[in-house]
Write an enzyme that holds these catalytic residues in place. Structure first.
Site: not given
Ligand code: AMP
Length: 210
Positions: A13, A123, A167
């Site tokens: 993404k 990553r 995750r």
């Molecule tokens: P990402 O970098 O998008 O993979 O986000 C890393 C972590 O941030 C996730 O595993 C969640 O713990 C938290 N997080 C990010 N976006 C959200 C969201 N929209 N809702 C809940 N937790 C989030």
């Protein structure tokens, strides 16, 4: 155009967001990056989110909804934006609707779980600007250094293999139902993630024009 990028963690993404950002000149808003920045700065919100994030769990809806509501009021969102990593649950999508935010397209990047696991464990991300790289598939020009801002590349704590499984499970249970949510509104576009980033990019650009 207001765009949502859906897809499992590690589906690419962030990379596709960068492509759209350049193509349409609209900002990318990544809740993950905002939370990591808050954590780095030691803010209350960052500290609250830390334990959820480190264990691969979702941060509570009300916290991320608050972050997005504030961020979308910035002037740079006037001509559109890309949401990367938000919404991740149905209540988060409903919150966007309640804010009066009209989403034009939800682009879901689809990649098999086994591929995700190998991608995420390799990553690396820039600790300064958050740009993603990969130790095999997407190397920076200079080892360990970000092409964009010369920041140091690091492995995220939640990219360790045990956390990746948690995750992915959360993605399938909580986030994947959003595909039906946006499909019902005629806004869902599926992009099958390809081995080569540029091939995925071509499909994303096609989805933008559809
Ligand atoms: P990402 O970098 O998008 O993979 O986000 C890393 C972590 O941030 C996730 O595993 C969640 O713990 C938290 N997080 C990010 N976006 C959200 C969201 N929209 N809702 C809940 N937790 C989030």
């Amino acid at each position: 155009m207001n765009i949502i990028l859906l897809g499992a963690p590690g589906a690419g993404k962030g990379t596709q967001a960068a492509v759209i950002c350049e193509h349409l000149s609209i900002p990318t808003i990544s809740t993950g990056n905002i939370i990591r920045e808050a954590l780095k700065n030691g803010t209350e919100m960052g500290l609250k989110a830390k334990s959820f994030m480190d264990s691969g769990k979702l941060v509570p809806d009300e916290v991320v909804i608050g972050i997005i509501e504030e961020r979308l009021q910035n002037d740079d969102c006037k001509n559109g934006f890309i949401l990367d990593g938000f919404p991740r649950t149905i209540p988060q999508a409903e919150a966007l609707d309640k804010m009066g935010i009209v989403i034009d397209k939800a682009i879901s990047i689809e990649v098999a779980d086994e591929v995700i696991a190998s991608r995420l464990s390799g990553r690396r991300v820039c600790e300064k600007c958050g740009r993603p790289y990969h130790v095999v598939d997407l190397k920076p020009k200079v080892d360990g250094v970000c092409d964009d801002c010369a920041g140091t590349l690091v492995q995220r704590k939640d990219d360790h293999i045990d956390t990746i499984k948690a995750r992915l499970e959360i993605y399938h249970n909580e986030t994947e139902p959003l595909k039906d949510y946006y499909q019902a509104q005629g806004k869902l576009f599926i992009v099958e993630g390809q081995d080569k980033v540029e091939d995925t990019t071509a499909l994303t650009l096609k989805a933008l024009e559809a």
